[in-house]
Design a protein around this motif. Sequence first.
Motif, PDB file in Angstrom:
ATOM      1  N   ARG A 189       0.866  -1.178   0.000  1.00 36.13           N
ATOM      2  CA  ARG A 189       0.000   0.000   0.000  1.00 36.13           C
ATOM      3  C   ARG A 189       0.899   1.222   0.000  1.00 36.13           C
ATOM      4  N   TRP A 190       0.581   2.183  -0.846  1.00 41.24           N
ATOM      5  CA  TRP A 190       1.384   3.397  -0.898  1.00 41.24           C
ATOM      6  C   TRP A 190       0.512   4.570  -1.345  1.00 41.24           C
ATOM      7  N   GLY A 191       0.935   5.738  -0.940  1.00 43.08           N
ATOM      8  CA  GLY A 191       0.203   6.936  -1.347  1.00 43.08           C
ATOM      9  C   GLY A 191       0.244   8.035  -0.310  1.00 43.08           C
ATOM     10  N   HIS A 192      -0.579   9.044  -0.550  1.00 44.37           N
ATOM     11  CA  HIS A 192      -0.591  10.253   0.265  1.00 44.37           C
ATOM     12  C   HIS A 192      -1.625  10.166   1.377  1.00 44.37           C
ATOM     13  N   LEU A 193      -1.270  10.723   2.517  1.00 46.32           N
ATOM     14  CA  LEU A 193      -2.163  10.783   3.664  1.00 46.32           C
ATOM     15  C   LEU A 193      -2.218  12.232   4.138  1.00 46.32           C
ATOM     16  N   PRO A 194      -3.423  12.768   4.413  1.00 44.44           N
ATOM     17  CA  PRO A 194      -3.514  14.158   4.894  1.00 44.44           C
ATOM     18  C   PRO A 194      -2.916  14.310   6.289  1.00 44.44           C
ATOM     19  N   ALA A 195      -2.700  15.542   6.676  1.00 46.15           N
ATOM     20  CA  ALA A 195      -2.214  15.838   8.029  1.00 46.15           C
ATOM     21  C   ALA A 195      -3.274  15.437   9.059  1.00 46.15           C
ATOM     22  N   ASN A 196      -2.821  15.051  10.233  1.00 42.27           N
ATOM     23  CA  ASN A 196      -3.679  14.765  11.388  1.00 42.27           C
ATOM     24  C   ASN A 196      -4.666  13.617  11.143  1.00 42.27           C
ATOM     25  N   ILE A 197      -4.270  12.690  10.286  1.00 42.03           N
ATOM     26  CA  ILE A 197      -5.068  11.493  10.039  1.00 42.03           C
ATOM     27  C   ILE A 197      -4.201  10.283  10.365  1.00 42.03           C
ATOM     28  N   ALA A 198      -4.691   9.417  11.242  1.00 43.90           N
ATOM     29  CA  ALA A 198      -3.942   8.219  11.614  1.00 43.90           C
ATOM     30  C   ALA A 198      -4.125   7.161  10.528  1.00 43.90           C
ATOM     31  N   TYR A 199      -3.021   6.618  10.048  1.00 45.51           N
ATOM     32  CA  TYR A 199      -3.073   5.559   9.038  1.00 45.51           C
ATOM     33  C   TYR A 199      -3.639   4.279   9.640  1.00 45.51           C
ATOM     34  N   GLU A 200      -3.142   3.908  10.798  1.00 43.83           N
ATOM     35  CA  GLU A 200      -3.600   2.768  11.569  1.00 43.83           C
ATOM     36  C   GLU A 200      -3.368   3.094  13.031  1.00 43.83           C
ATOM     37  N   PRO A 201      -4.032   2.389  13.945  1.00 44.52           N
ATOM     38  CA  PRO A 201      -3.830   2.701  15.367  1.00 44.52           C
ATOM     39  C   PRO A 201      -2.378   2.663  15.802  1.00 44.52           C
ATOM     40  N   MET A 202      -1.578   1.743  15.225  1.00 43.95           N
ATOM     41  CA  MET A 202      -0.192   1.633  15.667  1.00 43.95           C
ATOM     42  C   MET A 202       0.717   2.672  15.023  1.00 43.95           C
ATOM     43  N   ILE A 203       0.191   3.460  14.049  1.00 39.39           N
ATOM     44  CA  ILE A 203       0.980   4.496  13.385  1.00 39.39           C
ATOM     45  C   ILE A 203       0.395   5.845  13.761  1.00 39.39           C
ATOM     46  N   GLY A 204       1.114   6.586  14.570  1.00 40.94           N
ATOM     47  CA  GLY A 204       0.606   7.864  15.049  1.00 40.94           C
ATOM     48  C   GLY A 204       0.438   8.884  13.932  1.00 40.94           C
ATOM     49  N   GLN A 205      -0.515   9.770  14.113  1.00 37.02           N
ATOM     50  CA  GLN A 205      -0.729  10.832  13.130  1.00 37.02           C
ATOM     51  C   GLN A 205       0.294  11.946  13.334  1.00 37.02           C
ATOM     52  N   ILE A 206       0.566  12.687  12.271  1.00 36.08           N
ATOM     53  CA  ILE A 206       1.456  13.836  12.343  1.00 36.08           C
ATOM     54  C   ILE A 206       0.728  15.048  11.784  1.00 36.08           C
ATOM     55  N   ASP A 207       1.253  16.242  12.066  1.00 37.33           N
ATOM     56  CA  ASP A 207       0.536  17.476  11.724  1.00 37.33           C
ATOM     57  C   ASP A 207       0.887  18.011  10.348  1.00 37.33           C
ATOM     58  N   GLU A 208       1.325  17.147   9.438  1.00 38.82           N
ATOM     59  CA  GLU A 208       1.619  17.550   8.063  1.00 38.82           C
ATOM     60  C   GLU A 208       1.332  16.380   7.134  1.00 38.82           C
ATOM     61  N   PRO A 209       1.086  16.640   5.847  1.00 36.62           N
ATOM     62  CA  PRO A 209       0.849  15.542   4.906  1.00 36.62           C
ATOM     63  C   PRO A 209       2.052  14.614   4.832  1.00 36.62           C
ATOM     64  N   SER A 210       1.817  13.375   4.455  1.00 40.70           N
ATOM     65  CA  SER A 210       2.898  12.404   4.356  1.00 40.70           C
ATOM     66  C   SER A 210       2.635  11.442   3.208  1.00 40.70           C
ATOM     67  N   TRP A 211       3.700  10.746   2.824  1.00 40.06           N
ATOM     68  CA  TRP A 211       3.607   9.700   1.798  1.00 40.06           C
ATOM     69  C   TRP A 211       4.065   8.395   2.426  1.00 40.06           C
ATOM     70  N   LEU A 212       3.271   7.337   2.273  1.00 37.64           N
ATOM     71  CA  LEU A 212       3.517   6.058   2.935  1.00 37.64           C
ATOM     72  C   LEU A 212       3.873   4.973   1.935  1.00 37.64           C
ATOM     73  N   LEU A 213       4.753   4.078   2.355  1.00 36.98           N
ATOM     74  CA  LEU A 213       5.033   2.844   1.626  1.00 36.98           C
ATOM     75  C   LEU A 213       4.963   1.710   2.638  1.00 36.98           C
ATOM     76  N   ASP A 214       3.905   0.907   2.546  1.00 34.25           N
ATOM     77  CA  ASP A 214       3.587  -0.145   3.512  1.00 34.25           C
ATOM     78  C   ASP A 214       3.704  -1.481   2.788  1.00 34.25           C
ATOM     79  N   LEU A 215       4.666  -2.319   3.198  1.00 32.86           N
ATOM     80  CA  LEU A 215       4.940  -3.581   2.524  1.00 32.86           C
ATOM     81  C   LEU A 215       4.815  -4.735   3.510  1.00 32.86           C
ATOM     82  N   ASP A 216       3.986  -5.723   3.157  1.00 28.72           N
ATOM     83  CA  ASP A 216       3.703  -6.862   4.030  1.00 28.72           C
ATOM     84  C   ASP A 216       3.959  -8.141   3.238  1.00 28.72           C
ATOM     85  N   ALA A 217       5.024  -8.877   3.588  1.00 31.42           N
ATOM     86  CA  ALA A 217       5.357 -10.140   2.927  1.00 31.42           C
ATOM     87  C   ALA A 217       4.954 -11.293   3.832  1.00 31.42           C
TER      88      ALA A 217
END
Length: 267
Positions: free
Chosen positions: A196-224
Amino acid sequence: MPNWSKAPSTPFEIVTDRIPLEPDPLVQVVAQVRFAPVLSVRDQGFIAPFQEDIRGEYPLAQKEVQQEAALGARGMLQVAESVLWRFSDASSTWEVSLSENFVSLACSDYSDRVDFLDRLRMALDAVGRHIRPVLTHRVGVRYINRLSGVEMTNLLPQFIRSELLGIASAALGNGEILSELTEAEFVTDVVSLRGRWGHLPANIAYEPMIGQIDEPSWLLDLDAYTTSTTPFDARLCADEAKRYTEIVHGFFRWAVSDEFLEAREAT
């Protein structure tokens, strides 16, 4: 134009060299082994020897009771309780989680694959000695990377392959992208890789274990992972996890440019 001389030509080549990155884009690394249920894990007395075995590394213990709702026979809603034990170090950087059907190792300050795999082997050995699962159903490792700040707003096209940037790489005129996540499922050498990859807005938690931050971010989530049912063997599970880390690392190295590596290479 970005350069790719240090990147493999395809996402599923194994890359043997390691380039330490500082700061490391990893925000969470998790390895998990799922097994046939051992209901005695719900009992504190049963898991006490397991905790004693790992307490030197993970002195903090916490019990969580979770409720899960599911439709049963004739469409009746049924609620089942499960117990999750969390064992962590003093800084809460490392955590071993144990339930009746899985054990996991999570790290929020990852720096070394060898250390991570050594800790995983220790946890799996303790599970084998004290919990004694019979069958393994799934073995997986997951790496979640995040870019933000200047790298995200100005340098992303220089750092990440255009194939992963999607609509964000297009000229949007007066518009700007706020949120975009792509999910893809691959298979290589009988190992599945969910990305899973892409843009996430500021102050939005991707998942409970990944804390939100106060700026936009780009994620690369790889699960093998693999999902075959085999007899539980702590050593084989650890060896499989090691192989999956190599697959994830190869995909990551394919995704990032030489410029990204040079900008973050630790000295």
